[in-house]
Design a protein around this motif. Structure first.
Motif, PDB file in Angstrom:
ATOM      1  N   VAL A 122      42.807  38.512 -16.974  1.00  0.00           N
ATOM      2  CA  VAL A 122      41.396  38.416 -17.364  1.00  0.00           C
ATOM      3  C   VAL A 122      40.820  39.811 -17.585  1.00  0.00           C
ATOM      4  CG1 VAL A 122      39.107  37.769 -16.557  1.00  0.00           C
ATOM      5  CG2 VAL A 122      41.011  36.202 -16.242  1.00  0.00           C
ATOM      6  N   LEU A 123      41.147  40.736 -16.695  1.00  0.00           N
ATOM      7  CA  LEU A 123      40.632  42.100 -16.830  1.00  0.00           C
ATOM      8  C   LEU A 123      41.126  42.743 -18.118  1.00  0.00           C
ATOM      9  CD1 LEU A 123      39.153  44.572 -15.802  1.00  0.00           C
ATOM     10  CD2 LEU A 123      41.139  45.106 -14.373  1.00  0.00           C
ATOM     11  N   GLU A 124      42.405  42.608 -18.423  1.00  0.00           N
ATOM     12  CA  GLU A 124      42.937  43.185 -19.656  1.00  0.00           C
ATOM     13  C   GLU A 124      42.250  42.579 -20.876  1.00  0.00           C
ATOM     14  OE1 GLU A 124      47.459  44.611 -18.858  1.00  0.00           O
ATOM     15  OE2 GLU A 124      47.175  42.440 -18.999  1.00  0.00           O
ATOM     16  N   ARG A 125      42.007  41.274 -20.825  1.00  0.00           N
ATOM     17  CA  ARG A 125      41.338  40.621 -21.950  1.00  0.00           C
ATOM     18  C   ARG A 125      39.896  41.119 -22.086  1.00  0.00           C
ATOM     19  NH1 ARG A 125      42.323  34.270 -22.509  1.00  0.00           N
ATOM     20  NH2 ARG A 125      44.426  35.163 -22.568  1.00  0.00           N
ATOM     21  N   ALA A 126      39.228  41.310 -20.954  1.00  0.00           N
ATOM     22  CA  ALA A 126      37.847  41.804 -21.004  1.00  0.00           C
ATOM     23  C   ALA A 126      37.799  43.238 -21.519  1.00  0.00           C
ATOM     24  CB  ALA A 126      37.227  41.721 -19.608  1.00  0.00           C
ATOM     25  N   LEU A 127      38.748  44.051 -21.114  1.00  0.00           N
ATOM     26  CA  LEU A 127      38.773  45.445 -21.578  1.00  0.00           C
ATOM     27  C   LEU A 127      39.011  45.538 -23.080  1.00  0.00           C
ATOM     28  CD1 LEU A 127      40.853  47.024 -18.669  1.00  0.00           C
ATOM     29  CD2 LEU A 127      38.410  47.361 -19.106  1.00  0.00           C
ATOM     30  N   ALA A 128      39.679  44.527 -23.636  1.00  0.00           N
ATOM     31  CA  ALA A 128      39.957  44.519 -25.075  1.00  0.00           C
ATOM     32  C   ALA A 128      38.853  43.840 -25.879  1.00  0.00           C
ATOM     33  CB  ALA A 128      41.288  43.825 -25.338  1.00  0.00           C
ATOM     34  N   THR A 129      37.829  43.333 -25.194  1.00  0.00           N
ATOM     35  CA  THR A 129      36.733  42.627 -25.850  1.00  0.00           C
ATOM     36  C   THR A 129      35.555  43.556 -26.066  1.00  0.00           C
ATOM     37  OG1 THR A 129      37.401  40.550 -24.802  1.00  0.00           O
ATOM     38  CG2 THR A 129      35.160  40.656 -25.669  1.00  0.00           C
TER      39      THR A 129
END
Length: 309
Positions: A122-129
């Protein structure tokens, strides 16, 4: 004569989950139909997912016990501001704020076997958003890093909040719907405080009584032995009329729970818990065989365990 059953009940070793018990992943299924079966879950169940995480015991507390708390996370490979939170609005897994900051939630609905891996995904996805909004998972994330692999914190600086005001502390002019959701959440939260004299001990007032819930990192068998020695000696009370009533098991660790008289408060527990920690360390160092009274105390404590996850 009645026929004997062809099935025999196998004893469950300390720390293990019985086949008919709720699966610790939180699915609501019995273990034998979920992570205890060959095809009942899409990912292997990790019994101690936050091992190696800074302040592991506090992370478990924020995920399972504490209504409103936050802690800043420092990333190894980014200077983005990341805030770990016990609970986010709508139990969101993560939120990208208008400022670009990322808020990461611990109390979420999805369970894919390894919450530390889920949090990292989830964190990686948020950082890429780039756009502000809610970020989450709709399926198991697969192989990849776990949260403890992405951060550089040595410890977590946990702040326990009186309510969920942190949900809007970066909003200059919250609208009425935001305030209404905040008021509803605050009304359901029990007052909670983190003690300062020991690690990962949390006082709470649930209205009818007060509790101390203390997440401990020691292996379950050794901790049960030590607690049974103190219980048999009458040395497990913290304040007058307090009582060690049982313990939770969550994410591979035990959380002893004391009932406290109403009006005790968190401050009155600071010195007693520090003294108890010293006595517990001495009991943990004692490797002699348990006496009959201590074995009886141990059996009673083991029978008063509730597995959360």
């Amino acid at each position: 004569m009645a026929k004997k059953s062809r099935t025999t009940s196998q004893p469950t070793a300390p720390g293990e989950v019985g086949p008919r018990q709720p699966c610790p992943c939180g699915s609501g299924k019995r273990y034998k139909a979920c992570h205890g079966s060959a095809d009942g879950a899409s990912a292997a169940y990790i019994s101690r997912p936050f091992e190696g995480m800074p302040s592991e015991c506090d992370v478990i507390a924020l995920r399972e016990l504490v209504p409103a708390a936050t802690a800043p996370l420092t990333l190894k490979d980014s200077d983005r501001v990341v805030r770990l939170a016990s609970l986010l609005p709508m139990a969101a897994p993560a939120m990208v704020r208008a400022s670009g900051d990322v808020w990461l939630g611990l109390q979420v609905q999805h369970q894919y076997g390894d919450p530390a891996r889920d949090l990292a995904a989830v964190l990686e996805r948020a950082l890429a958003t780039e756009e502000p909004g809610i970020v989450g998972l709709t399926s198991a994330p697969g192989e990849g890093p776990r949260l403890q692999d992405l951060i550089s914190n040595d410890t977590l600086d946990v702040t326990v909040h009186d309510g969920f005001g942190y949900w809007i502390d970066d909003v200059e002019d919250p609208d009425t719907s935001m305030q209404a959701a905040l008021d509803q959440a605050n009304g359901a939260a029990s007052p909670t405080a983190r003690l300062t004299s020991v690690d990962a001990a949390y006082w709470t007032d649930v209205g009818t009584k007060e509790h101390l819930r203390w997440i401990m990192p020691e292996p379950e068998d050794a901790l049960l032995d030590a607690l049974s020695r103190l219980h048999a000696a009458g040395e497990d009370s913290l304040v007058a009329d307090s009582r060690l009533v049982g313990m939770f098991r969550a994410h591979g660790l035990l959380t002893p729970v004391w009932d406290l008289p109403l009006g005790t408060g968190a401050e009155a527990l600071e010195k007693p818990t520090a003294a108890f920690a010293t006595a517990l360390a001495d009991a943990l160092a004692d490797t002699s065989e348990l006496t009959p009274a201590q074995r009886s105390a141990r059996a009673g404590l083991a029978n008063r365990q509730v597995t959360l996850r």
